[in-house]
Design a protein around this motif. Structure first.
Motif, PDB file in Angstrom:
ATOM      1  N   MET A   1     -24.338  41.561  36.088  1.00 52.69           N
ATOM      2  CA  MET A   1     -23.943  41.617  35.381  1.00 52.69           C
ATOM      3  C   MET A   1     -23.031  40.516  34.691  1.00 52.69           C
ATOM      4  N   THR A   2     -23.083  40.272  33.343  1.00 53.55           N
ATOM      5  CA  THR A   2     -22.634  39.822  32.414  1.00 53.55           C
ATOM      6  C   THR A   2     -21.236  40.383  32.146  1.00 53.55           C
ATOM      7  N   ASP A   3     -21.196  41.358  32.118  1.00 57.91           N
ATOM      8  CA  ASP A   3     -19.476  42.317  31.462  1.00 57.91           C
ATOM      9  C   ASP A   3     -18.312  42.677  32.837  1.00 57.91           C
ATOM     10  N   GLU A   4     -19.476  42.307  34.118  1.00 63.67           N
ATOM     11  CA  GLU A   4     -18.114  42.170  34.784  1.00 63.67           C
ATOM     12  C   GLU A   4     -17.320  41.091  35.626  1.00 63.67           C
ATOM     13  N   PRO A   5     -16.325  41.271  35.205  1.00 61.55           N
ATOM     14  CA  PRO A   5     -14.861  40.285  35.096  1.00 61.55           C
ATOM     15  C   PRO A   5     -15.481  39.281  35.641  1.00 61.55           C
ATOM     16  N   LEU A   6     -15.026  37.682  35.584  1.00 62.79           N
ATOM     17  CA  LEU A   6     -15.432  36.427  36.245  1.00 62.79           C
ATOM     18  C   LEU A   6     -13.513  36.220  36.428  1.00 62.79           C
ATOM     19  N   VAL A   7     -13.981  36.210  37.511  1.00 60.35           N
ATOM     20  CA  VAL A   7     -12.020  35.366  37.508  1.00 60.35           C
ATOM     21  C   VAL A   7     -11.847  34.726  39.465  1.00 60.35           C
ATOM     22  N   LEU A   8     -10.980  34.050  38.560  1.00 62.93           N
ATOM     23  CA  LEU A   8     -10.499  32.848  39.590  1.00 62.93           C
ATOM     24  C   LEU A   8      -9.675  33.572  40.817  1.00 62.93           C
TER      25      LEU A   8
ATOM     26  N   LYS B   1     -17.058  23.778  39.630  1.00 65.32           N
ATOM     27  CA  LYS B   1     -18.957  23.303  39.637  1.00 65.32           C
ATOM     28  C   LYS B   1     -19.537  23.965  40.797  1.00 65.32           C
ATOM     29  N   GLU B   2     -19.231  24.451  41.860  1.00 67.86           N
ATOM     30  CA  GLU B   2     -20.408  25.772  42.757  1.00 67.86           C
ATOM     31  C   GLU B   2     -20.487  26.690  41.671  1.00 67.86           C
ATOM     32  N   ALA B   3     -19.893  27.660  40.715  1.00 71.57           N
ATOM     33  CA  ALA B   3     -19.681  28.257  40.397  1.00 71.57           C
ATOM     34  C   ALA B   3     -20.836  28.318  39.106  1.00 71.57           C
ATOM     35  N   GLY B   4     -20.279  27.448  38.612  1.00 70.88           N
ATOM     36  CA  GLY B   4     -21.575  26.538  37.780  1.00 70.88           C
ATOM     37  C   GLY B   4     -20.679  27.682  36.520  1.00 70.88           C
ATOM     38  N   VAL B   5     -19.909  27.785  36.119  1.00 71.98           N
ATOM     39  CA  VAL B   5     -18.914  28.416  35.033  1.00 71.98           C
ATOM     40  C   VAL B   5     -17.833  26.901  34.675  1.00 71.98           C
ATOM     41  N   SER B   6     -17.250  27.477  33.470  1.00 69.69           N
ATOM     42  CA  SER B   6     -16.535  26.466  32.563  1.00 69.69           C
ATOM     43  C   SER B   6     -14.786  27.697  32.710  1.00 69.69           C
ATOM     44  N   ALA B   7     -14.142  26.512  32.625  1.00 74.68           N
ATOM     45  CA  ALA B   7     -12.926  27.777  33.371  1.00 74.68           C
ATOM     46  C   ALA B   7     -12.456  28.534  31.992  1.00 74.68           C
TER      47      ALA B   7
ATOM     48  N   LEU C   1     -13.667  32.372  32.253  1.00 76.96           N
ATOM     49  CA  LEU C   1     -13.479  32.968  33.149  1.00 76.96           C
ATOM     50  C   LEU C   1     -12.279  34.033  32.111  1.00 76.96           C
ATOM     51  N   ASP C   2     -11.590  35.506  32.947  1.00 82.02           N
ATOM     52  CA  ASP C   2     -11.044  36.338  32.574  1.00 82.02           C
ATOM     53  C   ASP C   2      -9.899  36.485  32.985  1.00 82.02           C
ATOM     54  N   GLY C   3     -10.278  35.364  33.524  1.00 86.50           N
ATOM     55  CA  GLY C   3      -8.443  35.708  34.516  1.00 86.50           C
ATOM     56  C   GLY C   3      -8.341  35.156  35.643  1.00 86.50           C
ATOM     57  N   ILE C   4      -6.738  35.227  35.781  1.00 85.85           N
ATOM     58  CA  ILE C   4      -6.760  33.987  37.022  1.00 85.85           C
ATOM     59  C   ILE C   4      -5.433  35.359  38.303  1.00 85.85           C
ATOM     60  N   ALA C   5      -6.584  34.951  39.583  1.00 89.63           N
ATOM     61  CA  ALA C   5      -5.270  35.713  40.449  1.00 89.63           C
ATOM     62  C   ALA C   5      -4.458  34.689  41.584  1.00 89.63           C
ATOM     63  N   VAL C   6      -3.851  34.602  42.302  1.00 89.15           N
ATOM     64  CA  VAL C   6      -3.020  34.318  43.370  1.00 89.15           C
ATOM     65  C   VAL C   6      -2.015  35.235  43.974  1.00 89.15           C
ATOM     66  N   THR C   7      -2.401  34.488  44.983  1.00 90.79           N
ATOM     67  CA  THR C   7      -1.430  34.647  46.579  1.00 90.79           C
ATOM     68  C   THR C   7      -0.178  34.824  46.214  1.00 90.79           C
TER      69      THR C   7
ATOM     70  N   TYR D   1      -2.611  27.491  35.018  1.00 90.70           N
ATOM     71  CA  TYR D   1      -4.072  26.912  34.696  1.00 90.70           C
ATOM     72  C   TYR D   1      -4.124  28.180  33.586  1.00 90.70           C
ATOM     73  N   ALA D   2      -3.428  29.499  33.988  1.00 89.04           N
ATOM     74  CA  ALA D   2      -3.115  30.733  32.941  1.00 89.04           C
ATOM     75  C   ALA D   2      -3.157  29.764  31.706  1.00 89.04           C
ATOM     76  N   TYR D   3      -2.058  30.312  31.821  1.00 89.59           N
ATOM     77  CA  TYR D   3      -1.347  29.609  30.742  1.00 89.59           C
ATOM     78  C   TYR D   3      -2.160  28.041  29.708  1.00 89.59           C
ATOM     79  N   ALA D   4      -2.659  27.901  29.973  1.00 91.67           N
ATOM     80  CA  ALA D   4      -3.043  26.398  29.566  1.00 91.67           C
ATOM     81  C   ALA D   4      -5.220  27.190  28.868  1.00 91.67           C
ATOM     82  N   LEU D   5      -5.583  27.663  29.572  1.00 86.59           N
ATOM     83  CA  LEU D   5      -6.077  28.604  29.738  1.00 86.59           C
ATOM     84  C   LEU D   5      -6.276  30.106  28.257  1.00 86.59           C
ATOM     85  N   GLY D   6      -5.041  30.665  28.003  1.00 81.91           N
ATOM     86  CA  GLY D   6      -4.740  31.795  27.209  1.00 81.91           C
ATOM     87  C   GLY D   6      -5.600  32.894  28.558  1.00 81.91           C
ATOM     88  N   LYS D   7      -5.330  32.676  29.297  1.00 84.33           N
ATOM     89  CA  LYS D   7      -5.660  33.633  30.629  1.00 84.33           C
ATOM     90  C   LYS D   7      -4.737  34.494  31.123  1.00 84.33           C
TER      91      LYS D   7
END
Length: 369
Positions: A1-8, A67-73, A76-82, A101-107
């Motif tokens: 589903m393309t409308d599902e969130p894409l998160v790193l 690269k493995e995911a085949g997506v561009s930064a 992304l819909d968000g950046i998560a971190v521990t 990364y979140a700041y640079a991408l505006g995510k």
């Protein structure tokens, strides 16, 4: 589903630099750079060594995951971190990288809880978590029973270790047996050829007056070490495989017994097991046997998803996005003792003088190249 969130997701709580990319409940990439070999000569994780290894591995591991995911930064819909718990210095490396990364991408940025992430990763294997779910998390730093009614906002501790965690006990006994580090995999391997009933090692906190859901492995560790020392002092050969099997059986017996009891007491019919020790083959077998006998459905992710990884952080981040949870502020910091009840670290409530929408403060130009 393309409308599902894409998160790193970025995980640096200990010695693994993990970067995962998830779309909804689908795992797209799980890149890991381990510094375990650098710690092996010390017999355990050295915090400063781990932090420096994260610094060196961070950017290459993120690039490899994209690269493995085949997506561009920029997709992304968000950046998560521990954000915690874990080693303070190691966590800071991950949090700092995620902010950049979140700041640079505006995510949006999501600081999430390491333990809640270990629970949420099962969604990548078996689909949405039932609510409620009982979770048994066992690793080098944690032995916990947690009740999750909502993985993004309601995780309650039922019991935990009062001294050594299960994984820590595995490491210490492996060291006494001269089997190397980390101890979990090698003990598991030797135990397969040993007799689990050969030596009657104690089961901690299993008496009628003991805490029903808490764990203690310090006494077991001491008992095993003294047994080995006595054999060596008498000039006798130590039956390494029988010791490994008997020690392992004592650990998994207590873990599974208490987990099934917690499910019964709380009226929960699903048990999820996670954390590095969940990769143990005997734990999986005994848990399955006892859950089937009790009418409980067992969920255990594949071994690679049980150990620390970025996929689990991305999974929880994706759930935060999907459920509309608040993003974290730019002053997000690492918290080495972050309680599991704080499943994530949200931004300040609307109306706070310092409140801000950090995504909209960033230039719309893509700063990531």
């Amino acid at each position: 589903m393309t409308d599902e969130p894409l998160v790193l997701g970025i995980e640096t709580s200990c010695d693994e630099t993990g970067v995962g990319i998830v779309r909804g409940h689908t795992l797209l990439a799980d890149a890991i750079a381990s510094s375990v070999d650098e710690h092996a000569r010390f017999g355990g994780v050295v915090p400063e060594v781990a932090s420096r290894a994260h610094l060196e591995a961070m950017v290459p591991t993120i690039d490899r995951a994209l690269k493995e995911a085949g997506v561009s930064a920029k997709d992304l819909d968000g950046i998560a971190v521990t954000a915690g718990p874990g080693l303070a210095g190691a966590l800071l490396v991950g949090v700092s990288a995620a902010k950049a990364y979140a700041y640079a991408l505006g995510k949006p940025l999501y600081g999430v809880n390491h333990l809640a992430s270990h629970i949420c990763v099962d969604q990548l294997e078996h689909g949405a978590l039932p609510e409620p779910t009982m979770a048994l998390l066992v690793s080098g730093g944690h032995s916990s029973l947690l009740l999750s009614s909502d993985i993004t906002s309601d995780v309650r501790p039922m019991g935990s270790t009062i001294d050594d965690a299960a994984g820590e006990a595995f490491d210490k006994i492996a060291r006494v047996l001269n089997l190397g580090f980390p101890g979990g995999p090698v003990i598991d391997r030797y135990a397969r050829e040993g007799d689990p009933a050969a030596i009657a090692f104690p089961r901690g906190l299993t008496g009628p007056r003991d805490a029903a859901y808490d764990f203690s492995f310090s006494g077991l560790k001491t008992s095993v070490a003294r047994w080995i020392e006595a054999k060596r002092a008498a000039g006798e050969e130590v039956p390494v495989r029988d010791v490994a099997a008997s020690f392992q059986e004592a650990v998994v017996d207590v873990l599974t017994r208490k987990a099934v009891r917690a499910c019964r007491d709380q009226g929960v019919d699903h048990l999820m097991i996670g954390g590095g020790v969940a990769a143990n083959s005997r734990l999986r077998v005994l848990a399955q046997e006892r859950c089937e006998a009790a009418g409980i459905r067992l969920r255990v992710p594949r071994p690679k998803l049980c150990t620390d990884n970025g996929a689990m952080v991305a999974a929880l981040g994706a759930e935060m996005v999907a459920r509309g949870r608040a993003a974290s502020d730019w002053d997000l910091s690492a918290d080495s003792s972050l309680p599991v009840t704080d499943t994530h670290v949200p931004g300040r409530a609307h109306g706070d003088d310092h409140d801000h929408d950090h995504v909209h403060e960033v230039s719309k130009d893509n700063l990531y190249s």
